[in-house]
Design an enzyme around this catalytic site. Structure first.
Site, PDB file in Angstrom:
ATOM      1  N   MET A   1       0.779  -1.126   0.041  1.00 42.68           N
ATOM      2  CA  MET A   1       0.077  -0.034  -0.083  1.00 42.68           C
ATOM      3  C   MET A   1       0.848   1.076   0.078  1.00 42.68           C
ATOM      4  O   MET A   1       1.860   1.408   0.760  1.00 42.68           O
ATOM      5  CB  MET A   1      -1.053  -0.062   1.274  1.00 42.68           C
ATOM      6  CG  MET A   1      -1.779   1.229   1.367  1.00 42.68           C
ATOM      7  SD  MET A   1      -2.446   1.304   3.111  1.00 42.68           S
ATOM      8  CE  MET A   1      -3.282  -0.190   3.129  1.00 42.68           C
TER       9      MET A   1
ATOM     10  N   ALA B   1       1.670  -8.441  -4.489  1.00 38.94           N
ATOM     11  CA  ALA B   1       1.615  -8.397  -3.060  1.00 38.94           C
ATOM     12  C   ALA B   1       0.465  -7.334  -2.494  1.00 38.94           C
ATOM     13  O   ALA B   1       0.249  -7.493  -1.484  1.00 38.94           O
ATOM     14  CB  ALA B   1       3.047  -7.778  -2.411  1.00 38.94           C
ATOM     15  N   GLU B   2       0.122  -6.565  -3.362  1.00 35.30           N
ATOM     16  CA  GLU B   2      -0.695  -5.527  -2.928  1.00 35.30           C
ATOM     17  C   GLU B   2      -2.292  -5.984  -2.788  1.00 35.30           C
ATOM     18  O   GLU B   2      -2.947  -5.736  -1.988  1.00 35.30           O
ATOM     19  CB  GLU B   2      -0.628  -3.999  -3.508  1.00 35.30           C
ATOM     20  CG  GLU B   2       0.773  -3.416  -3.544  1.00 35.30           C
ATOM     21  CD  GLU B   2       0.405  -2.624  -2.129  1.00 35.30           C
ATOM     22  OE1 GLU B   2      -0.502  -2.625  -1.387  1.00 35.30           O
ATOM     23  OE2 GLU B   2       1.586  -2.052  -1.626  1.00 35.30           O
ATOM     24  N   SER B   3      -2.288  -6.528  -4.095  1.00 34.77           N
ATOM     25  CA  SER B   3      -3.851  -7.018  -4.387  1.00 34.77           C
ATOM     26  C   SER B   3      -4.198  -8.423  -4.789  1.00 34.77           C
ATOM     27  O   SER B   3      -5.244  -8.617  -4.729  1.00 34.77           O
ATOM     28  CB  SER B   3      -4.555  -6.138  -5.143  1.00 34.77           C
ATOM     29  OG  SER B   3      -4.167  -6.254  -6.505  1.00 34.77           O
TER      30      SER B   3
ATOM     31  N   TYR C   1       7.415  -6.726   3.644  1.00 33.72           N
ATOM     32  CA  TYR C   1       7.097  -6.434   2.323  1.00 33.72           C
ATOM     33  C   TYR C   1       8.141  -5.984   1.351  1.00 33.72           C
ATOM     34  O   TYR C   1       8.027  -6.589   0.293  1.00 33.72           O
ATOM     35  CB  TYR C   1       6.278  -4.856   2.637  1.00 33.72           C
ATOM     36  CG  TYR C   1       5.802  -4.209   1.425  1.00 33.72           C
ATOM     37  CD1 TYR C   1       4.636  -4.441   0.702  1.00 33.72           C
ATOM     38  CD2 TYR C   1       6.487  -3.346   0.608  1.00 33.72           C
ATOM     39  CE1 TYR C   1       3.901  -3.918  -0.288  1.00 33.72           C
ATOM     40  CE2 TYR C   1       5.961  -2.578  -0.482  1.00 33.72           C
ATOM     41  CZ  TYR C   1       4.665  -2.918  -0.861  1.00 33.72           C
ATOM     42  OH  TYR C   1       4.374  -2.315  -2.276  1.00 33.72           O
TER      43      TYR C   1
END
Length: 343
Positions: A1, A78-80, A185
């Site tokens: 994010m 990784a984000e969505s 992350y």
């Protein structure tokens, strides 16, 4: 994010710190003064990307030299998880998980809601083309923002940390912030990039051990850089390696095994821990691709990759380069050894 306004809880978990920083060597890198960061893979493996997004990811990878298509793809994953309608509990939206405030500043109208490649007059975080091109634009800005803050971290890691925790956090700590979420992350995306990167025929085919050897041989002649290198390739080192872009012994092994496994096996960072992983192998059962640790100074502080015919490839020491040596050399035969196999 993207989190220019996001605060992440501080403190570094001991296990994560050991993986990222290592017991005696810190993986570190820094942007080259011109062009893409050293070791940045720029070729996208389109088979790993949902077909409807391939063209956008490839286009995004040409926005600036510092941001590649595999990086864009690994971030989206990784984000969505490639969910264009994703929403987080914090209010982040779309493929690239932009917070509304950040989107208001950076949102790009690149595509139509109907999937066309023509702008429709509205920058929408739920429109894949808009989200992907905004991500590239923002990544490029972050890369330039954090580039002066090397201090032992490479540009790719820094821009990812800034994407997650905000550039202010990277500036505050002069490098990677000590936030477990951000550290995780960054590591996850760096590791995932290989799965979205195009490889060579030597890396993709043949027995696992041969793939390990083929990847390591690509870097013959690359300088030794203490603390340099990792799964993404050679990078600027740390301490006595701070002025050198390359690999140290354990990062070369880590990168070779990682690429040979298609990103499924990420070894610990240091030689002392690498020799405790994998399958133990007797010294007389060596085969190409096996990893050999040497106890040179009271611990297994050196490691290399067996390539056959009594030879191994390794990054020996400061001032030297990745090269091939003979196991029969007296310097090595007189030292305790451990052999490990990873595939």
């Amino acid at each position: 994010m993207p989190a220019t306004a996001l605060r992440v809880a501080g403190g570094v978990a001991a296990g994560l710190l050991a993986m990222l920083v290592g017991l005696s060597v810190v993986a570190a890198a820094e942007e080259e003064e011109a062009g893409a960061p050293v070791g940045l893979v720029t070729t996208l493996d389109s088979r790993s990307v949902p077909p409807e997004y391939v063209a956008w990811v490839e286009r995004a990878g040409h926005e600036c030299a510092e941001v590649s298509a595999p990086l864009i793809a690994a971030q989206i994953d990784a984000e969505s998880g490639w969910n264009a309608t994703a929403r987080s509990h914090a209010g982040a939206q779309g493929l690239s998980q932009f917070l509304p405030g950040t989107w208001k500043t950076w949102g790009v109208d690149a595509a139509g809601r109907d999937g066309s490649s023509e702008p429709d007059g509205t920058a929408d975080p739920f429109t894949p083309g808009d989200a992907i091109m905004t991500q590239a634009r923002y990544d490029c800005w972050l890369a330039k923002k954090v580039a002066p803050l090397g201090n032992g971290a490479d540009l790719t890691r820094l821009l990812l940390a800034a994407y997650n925790a905000g550039p202010g956090a990277v500036q505050e700590f002069g490098g990677l912030p000590p936030y477990p979420e951000t550290q995780s992350y960054v590591t996850r995306i760096i590791a995932a990039m290989t799965g979205y990167s195009g490889g060579t025929a030597d890396e993709e085919g043949g027995p696992f051990g041969d793939r390990v050897v083929a990847y390591a041989k690509k870097w013959l002649g690359t300088p030794y850089a203490w603390g340099g290198g990792g799964p993404e390739g050679p990078s600027r080192g740390f301490a006595q390696g701070a002025d050198t872009v390359g690999f140290d012994c354990s990062s070369l092994v880590q990168a070779a095994v990682y690429h040979a496994s298609g990103g499924r096996t990420l070894l610990p960072r240091t030689s002392q821990v690498q020799v405790t992983a994998g399958e133990p192998v007797e010294r007389d059962a060596l085969r190409p691709g096996d990893v050999i640790g040497f106890d040179l100074h009271g611990s297994f502080d050196h490691i290399g990759i067996y390539i056959g015919n009594g030879q191994f490839i390794h990054a020996p020491r400061t001032g030297d380069v990745v090269k091939i040596s003979r196991l029969g050399d007296s310097y090595y035969t007189s030292r305790p050894q451990k052999v490990r196999r990873f595939g």
